[in-house]
Write a protein that holds these residues in place. Structure first.
Motif, PDB file in Angstrom:
ATOM      1  N   ASN A 107      26.382  23.235 -21.937  1.00 40.97           N
ATOM      2  CA  ASN A 107      25.439  24.344 -21.771  1.00 40.97           C
ATOM      3  C   ASN A 107      24.646  24.573 -23.052  1.00 40.97           C
ATOM      4  OD1 ASN A 107      24.309  26.940 -21.594  1.00 40.97           O
ATOM      5  ND2 ASN A 107      26.288  27.872 -22.086  1.00 40.97           N
ATOM      6  N   LYS A 108      23.318  24.459 -22.938  1.00 35.63           N
ATOM      7  CA  LYS A 108      22.484  24.609 -24.125  1.00 35.63           C
ATOM      8  C   LYS A 108      21.477  25.742 -23.951  1.00 35.63           C
ATOM      9  CE  LYS A 108      22.801  20.218 -26.432  1.00 35.63           C
ATOM     10  NZ  LYS A 108      23.982  19.760 -25.701  1.00 35.63           N
ATOM     11  N   VAL A 109      21.792  26.680 -23.106  1.00 31.30           N
ATOM     12  CA  VAL A 109      20.839  27.754 -22.850  1.00 31.30           C
ATOM     13  C   VAL A 109      20.665  28.596 -24.119  1.00 31.30           C
ATOM     14  CG1 VAL A 109      20.453  29.880 -21.569  1.00 31.30           C
ATOM     15  CG2 VAL A 109      21.336  27.859 -20.411  1.00 31.30           C
ATOM     16  N   GLN A 110      19.433  28.717 -24.555  1.00 28.65           N
ATOM     17  CA  GLN A 110      19.141  29.467 -25.781  1.00 28.65           C
ATOM     18  C   GLN A 110      18.311  30.713 -25.509  1.00 28.65           C
ATOM     19  OE1 GLN A 110      19.892  28.826 -28.968  1.00 28.65           O
ATOM     20  NE2 GLN A 110      20.388  26.669 -29.190  1.00 28.65           N
ATOM     21  N   GLN A 111      17.736  30.776 -24.336  1.00 24.88           N
ATOM     22  CA  GLN A 111      16.852  31.904 -24.054  1.00 24.88           C
ATOM     23  C   GLN A 111      17.208  32.479 -22.694  1.00 24.88           C
ATOM     24  OE1 GLN A 111      13.134  29.800 -24.211  1.00 24.88           O
ATOM     25  NE2 GLN A 111      12.787  30.430 -26.337  1.00 24.88           N
ATOM     26  N   LEU A 112      17.403  33.755 -22.632  1.00 28.01           N
ATOM     27  CA  LEU A 112      17.621  34.361 -21.333  1.00 28.01           C
ATOM     28  C   LEU A 112      17.429  35.867 -21.413  1.00 28.01           C
ATOM     29  CD1 LEU A 112      20.574  35.997 -21.083  1.00 28.01           C
ATOM     30  CD2 LEU A 112      21.467  33.719 -21.132  1.00 28.01           C
ATOM     31  N   VAL A 116      32.259  44.305 -24.557  1.00 28.65           N
ATOM     32  CA  VAL A 116      31.395  43.711 -23.550  1.00 28.65           C
ATOM     33  C   VAL A 116      31.516  42.206 -23.593  1.00 28.65           C
ATOM     34  CG1 VAL A 116      29.074  43.518 -22.676  1.00 28.65           C
ATOM     35  CG2 VAL A 116      29.815  45.619 -23.758  1.00 28.65           C
ATOM     36  N   PRO A 117      32.498  41.682 -22.925  1.00 25.46           N
ATOM     37  CA  PRO A 117      32.597  40.238 -22.874  1.00 25.46           C
ATOM     38  C   PRO A 117      31.561  39.680 -21.920  1.00 25.46           C
ATOM     39  CG  PRO A 117      34.365  41.244 -21.634  1.00 25.46           C
ATOM     40  CD  PRO A 117      33.500  42.354 -22.123  1.00 25.46           C
ATOM     41  N   THR A 118      31.001  38.560 -22.246  1.00 27.00           N
ATOM     42  CA  THR A 118      30.031  37.930 -21.355  1.00 27.00           C
ATOM     43  C   THR A 118      30.699  36.747 -20.670  1.00 27.00           C
ATOM     44  OG1 THR A 118      29.274  36.557 -23.146  1.00 27.00           O
ATOM     45  CG2 THR A 118      28.089  38.605 -22.778  1.00 27.00           C
ATOM     46  N   PRO A 119      30.138  36.304 -19.561  1.00 26.63           N
ATOM     47  CA  PRO A 119      30.769  35.193 -18.846  1.00 26.63           C
ATOM     48  C   PRO A 119      30.962  33.980 -19.745  1.00 26.63           C
ATOM     49  CG  PRO A 119      29.033  36.141 -17.512  1.00 26.63           C
ATOM     50  CD  PRO A 119      28.968  36.813 -18.857  1.00 26.63           C
ATOM     51  N   ALA A 120      29.957  33.721 -20.589  1.00 24.73           N
ATOM     52  CA  ALA A 120      30.062  32.525 -21.417  1.00 24.73           C
ATOM     53  C   ALA A 120      31.206  32.643 -22.413  1.00 24.73           C
ATOM     54  CB  ALA A 120      28.747  32.286 -22.141  1.00 24.73           C
ATOM     55  N   ALA A 121      31.352  33.835 -22.987  1.00 26.73           N
ATOM     56  CA  ALA A 121      32.424  34.012 -23.956  1.00 26.73           C
ATOM     57  C   ALA A 121      33.777  33.824 -23.282  1.00 26.73           C
ATOM     58  CB  ALA A 121      32.330  35.398 -24.586  1.00 26.73           C
ATOM     59  N   LEU A 122      33.888  34.406 -22.093  1.00 26.67           N
ATOM     60  CA  LEU A 122      35.134  34.278 -21.356  1.00 26.67           C
ATOM     61  C   LEU A 122      35.408  32.849 -20.978  1.00 26.67           C
ATOM     62  CD1 LEU A 122      35.085  37.358 -19.023  1.00 26.67           C
ATOM     63  CD2 LEU A 122      36.553  36.872 -20.929  1.00 26.67           C
ATOM     64  N   ALA A 123      34.359  32.198 -20.462  1.00 25.11           N
ATOM     65  CA  ALA A 123      34.530  30.825 -20.019  1.00 25.11           C
ATOM     66  C   ALA A 123      34.947  29.950 -21.189  1.00 25.11           C
ATOM     67  CB  ALA A 123      33.235  30.308 -19.394  1.00 25.11           C
ATOM     68  N   ALA A 124      34.324  30.191 -22.344  1.00 22.89           N
ATOM     69  CA  ALA A 124      34.666  29.396 -23.513  1.00 22.89           C
ATOM     70  C   ALA A 124      36.136  29.583 -23.867  1.00 22.89           C
ATOM     71  CB  ALA A 124      33.776  29.793 -24.682  1.00 22.89           C
ATOM     72  N   GLU A 125      36.597  30.823 -23.805  1.00 22.69           N
ATOM     73  CA  GLU A 125      37.998  31.093 -24.119  1.00 22.69           C
ATOM     74  C   GLU A 125      38.931  30.396 -23.135  1.00 22.69           C
ATOM     75  OE1 GLU A 125      39.621  32.570 -26.415  1.00 22.69           O
ATOM     76  OE2 GLU A 125      37.993  33.395 -27.624  1.00 22.69           O
ATOM     77  N   PRO A 159      27.628  29.477 -17.799  1.00 21.28           N
ATOM     78  CA  PRO A 159      28.579  30.234 -16.976  1.00 21.28           C
ATOM     79  C   PRO A 159      27.904  31.512 -16.472  1.00 21.28           C
ATOM     80  CG  PRO A 159      29.483  29.734 -19.154  1.00 21.28           C
ATOM     81  CD  PRO A 159      28.037  29.420 -19.201  1.00 21.28           C
ATOM     82  N   LEU A 160      27.902  31.701 -15.181  1.00 26.34           N
ATOM     83  CA  LEU A 160      27.203  32.843 -14.609  1.00 26.34           C
ATOM     84  C   LEU A 160      28.149  33.979 -14.255  1.00 26.34           C
ATOM     85  CD1 LEU A 160      24.780  30.953 -12.207  1.00 26.34           C
ATOM     86  CD2 LEU A 160      24.318  31.824 -14.492  1.00 26.34           C
ATOM     87  N   ARG A 161      29.361  33.598 -13.953  1.00 29.49           N
ATOM     88  CA  ARG A 161      30.305  34.655 -13.581  1.00 29.49           C
ATOM     89  C   ARG A 161      31.714  34.135 -13.790  1.00 29.49           C
ATOM     90  NH1 ARG A 161      28.988  36.905  -8.169  1.00 29.49           N
ATOM     91  NH2 ARG A 161      29.551  34.840  -7.449  1.00 29.49           N
ATOM     92  N   VAL A 162      32.551  34.992 -14.322  1.00 38.31           N
ATOM     93  CA  VAL A 162      33.955  34.634 -14.481  1.00 38.31           C
ATOM     94  C   VAL A 162      34.775  35.684 -13.753  1.00 38.31           C
ATOM     95  CG1 VAL A 162      35.807  34.191 -16.106  1.00 38.31           C
ATOM     96  CG2 VAL A 162      33.475  33.599 -16.721  1.00 38.31           C
ATOM     97  N   THR A 163      35.703  35.212 -12.957  1.00 39.86           N
ATOM     98  CA  THR A 163      36.531  36.097 -12.155  1.00 39.86           C
ATOM     99  C   THR A 163      37.995  35.788 -12.436  1.00 39.86           C
ATOM    100  OG1 THR A 163      34.867  35.954 -10.438  1.00 39.86           O
ATOM    101  CG2 THR A 163      36.967  36.923  -9.829  1.00 39.86           C
ATOM    102  N   VAL A 164      38.758  36.788 -12.741  1.00 44.33           N
ATOM    103  CA  VAL A 164      40.183  36.588 -12.942  1.00 44.33           C
ATOM    104  C   VAL A 164      40.932  37.330 -11.848  1.00 44.33           C
ATOM    105  CG1 VAL A 164      42.095  36.757 -14.544  1.00 44.33           C
ATOM    106  CG2 VAL A 164      39.781  36.544 -15.407  1.00 44.33           C
TER     107      VAL A 164
END
Lengths: 408, 265
Positions: free
Chosen positions: A42-47, A178-187, A239-244
């Motif tokens: 994932n190389k998204v830099q702008q959003l 405020v965790p973001t999906p990407a942070a969670l996914a990375a973890e 990562p758009l959404r993380v669900t636990v």
């Protein structure tokens, strides 16, 4: 270490809600490993996007002291965020943590390269902002009418992890938890090991983006976590959404996901901030020693229950471990782990939680007295604080923690 | 239609309610002017900003009025629509005219909707006038911290007014329906107001969070989203859709009830 990945999982789970795609979404067939590689690339830099997060951890819903609590904790702590970062377990932070654990949040995020970030936590009739533009980081709290300007030593600090591949989850300066999906996914992905069963769910759509759904299921039955789902944008790997999901439950215990997402650069003015007149402004520059204040937010504590001790340990300026109970919390506690994989239990030694804090009303609100100390028990993780200030945490039932504590 | 509106606006009660609503921002402005700024973070939202910019009087007043005073007055007007005529014994004369019951109901609802608009407008107008008279004007800080000039801010405030007005339409439809159920106007008014309060109580119970998006009061304070930079339109859209749903459902219920009702008074 999946225990460390749990923060990601929890944060991810917050938002999930309705992932059921009514219509079948046709995407090129991929193996779970290919989707994992897509995620890693994932190389998204702008959003610009809107995140929704929800948590259903089996805790009673407590009033979110959101607006104002950031500011008040900042004010109450001499030295402001840096000092607050040194000890994340202040009353203000705890109330934020409670708010995060029990109430849903809407957060708008803007990203344009690593040096331009903005996070807006939309509270009722108020807003908390963190704006990073180059070396300057502003925090603004409209409820408390306070602002803080922080100047970073290096305009562009290298990211931990993959440099250049800034995940939008890497909002180091996110206010509150405020965790973001990407942070969670990375973890979560960082903690992947053979104890995790990897599979693909049916494709879905998140905020108008078609996505693969990567499912991580612990092979062990000892963990409270039943499943982690990561919706990965089929085009960019974002990562758009993380669900636990907790073991034995159908609905998400924690979900964070985009409800709106545009992969274009936000207007440059988004990252320019001047505090409005009448705001009480605090200015400080970050010490040359590159601490990582963002890493000490309550979010980290929550999402990484096993890591509660580490933020306390981090600011210790090379102090040798000190066994004196009164001062050990200033030293570096040795964090030990036991168990493996998803059932890992993290232990911080006696004195990690200062006695003054364990008696505080804020903490008492969060913890329940149990055999062997005070505990926070949720559907996803448990934390046990023994009377001598040691902390045991993990994505395991409380009984396992009590066993581990008793075995000491 | 014109006669309906003229009847409503010739009533002393209507003007009394509008004056009471207009008095709220004036009271806030005078109180803050006399006592000085409150401590930041205490009291209703925006109260501590008033001394810096008069336009915050309007916003503070709306925060106070939206949950209580506006629903109260709308409940009175909407609850009175049909039951009031029945109570006065004039309903059957209205129905003698070849206009039809649906048309009568529509006219009554439009009348209530116009009152929603007038009520919101009176708060906005009184707040703007009082705020600008007693406090400095100038650039207004938004919730996100950005400063916008006074005209842009006034535009945002008009948007907020539109939001609040739309928010009340659902309640007005509920009131219209209740009003067709009874011949006692006071009962219909009280029931409508009680419903507005009950909806907000339910909205505060976390155990009922599945129900929250369906409560007509759920988005009432969402007007703050119009004060962010950039504007967050989601809540405006959600609110409008929800209120439209309430208008359709309770409009249909009211028609179903009213079309088959034996009008004896």
């Amino acid at each position: 270490m999946p225990a460390a990945a749990m923060p990601a999982v929890i944060a991810a789970a917050v938002l999930a809600g309705p992932l059921q795609a009514s219509a079948r979404i046709d995407l090129p067939a991929r193996t779970p490993e290919q989707v994992l590689a897509l995620l890693a690339g994932n190389k998204v830099q702008q959003l610009s996007g809107t995140l929704e997060e929800t948590a259903s951890l089996g805790l009673p819903q407590l009033p979110d002291l959101g607006p104002g609590s950031t500011g008040s904790s900042g004010r109450a702590t001499p030295g402001g965020p840096a000092a607050a970062a040194a000890n994340p377990l202040t009353a203000g932070n705890i109330s934020q943590l409670l708010g995060f654990l029990t109430t849903p949040h809407t957060v708008r995020v803007y990203l344009d390269g690593p040096a331009n970030q903005r996070v807006q936590v939309l509270d009722t009739l108020a807003e908390r902002d963190v704006i990073r533009h180059g070396p300057t980081v502003w925090t603004y709290d409209s409820g408390a009418n306070t602002a803080t300007e922080l100047t970073l030593p290096n305009p562009r600090r290298p990211k931990t992890g993959a440099p250049g591949a800034l995940a939008p989850g890497s909002f180091e300066w996110a206010p509150g938890a405020v965790p973001t999906p990407a942070a969670l996914a990375a973890e979560v992905v960082k903690g992947m090991d053979p104890s995790t069963q990897l599979s693909l769910g049916s494709n879905t759509t998140v905020a108008g983006h078609s996505a693969y759904v990567l499912q991580l299921v612990p092979r062990t039955g000892a963990s409270l976590i039943g499943k982690v789902s990561i919706a990965v944008d089929s085009g960019t790997g974002l990562p758009l959404r993380v669900t636990v999901t907790a073991r034995g439950q159908d609905s998400a215990a924690l979900e964070v996901g985009f409800s709106k997402l545009e992969l274009t650069a936000p207007p440059a003015s988004t990252f320019l901030f001047t505090p409005p007149p009448g705001t009480s402004v605090t200015r400080k520059s970050q010490p040359a020693v590159p601490t990582k204040p963002g890493g000490f937010t309550p979010g980290t504590v929550i999402t990484r229950p096993g890591a509660i001790a580490t933020p306390l340990a981090a600011p210790a300026p090379g102090a040798p471990a000190n066994d004196h109970p009164a001062v050990t919390h200033h030293a570096t506690p040795k964090v030990a782990t036991s168990g493996t994989g998803w059932a890992t239990i993290v232990e911080a030694p006696a004195g990690t939680v200062p006695a003054t804090l364990s008696g505080s009303p804020a903490l008492a609100q969060l913890l329940q007295p149990v055999a062997g100390g005070h505990a926070l028990s949720t559907t996803l993780f448990s934390v046990l604080i023994t009377p001598d200030g040691a902390v045991f945490a993990g994505a395991v039932p409380l009984a396992a923690l009590q066993q581990a504590a008793a075995a000491k | 239609m014109a006669s309906e509106l003229s009847v409503m606006f010739r009533r002393r009660r209507t003007w009394a309610m509008l004056a009471a609503l207009a008095a709220i921002p004036v009271l806030i402005a005078v109180a803050v002017r006399v006592t000085g700024a409150g401590q930041s973070g205490h009291g209703p939202a925006f109260l501590d900003r008033i001394t810096q910019n008069g336009l915050f009087v309007v916003l503070t007043a709306l925060v106070l009025c939206t949950p209580l005073f506006l629903p109260l007055t709308v409940g009175v007007v909407a609850g009175d629509t049909v039951a009031g005529e029945a109570g006065l014994g004039t309903l059957r004369y209205l129905l003698v005219a070849p206009a039809g019951r649906a048309r009568l109901l529509l006219v009554k609802y439009v009348g209530a909707a116009v009152f929603c608009l007038a009520a919101t407008a009176s708060v906005l107008l009184a707040g703007t006038v009082a705020g600008l008279a007693l406090f400095p004007a100038g650039p207004v800080p938004l919730l996100s911290g950005e400063l916008v000039d006074g005209w842009t801010a006034e535009g945002r405030i008009l948007l907020v007014g539109a939001f609040v007005c739309v928010s009340l339409l659902g309640l007005a439809a509920v009131g219209l329906f209740i009003s067709t159920l009874t011949d006692v106007p006071v009962g219909a008014m009280a029931a409508t107001i009680a419903l507005a309060i009950a909806a907000q109580l339910l909205d505060a119970l976390p155990q009922l969070d599945w129900l929250h998006p369906w409560l007509f009061s759920h988005w009432w304070l969402g007007f703050a989203d119009l004060l962010r930079q950039p504007v967050e339109w989601t809540s405006f859209g959600n609110n409008a859709a929800l209120q439209l749903g309430y208008v359709l459902v309770f409009g249909a219920l009211a028609y179903g009830r009213f079309a088959t009702k034996d009008v004896l008074s």
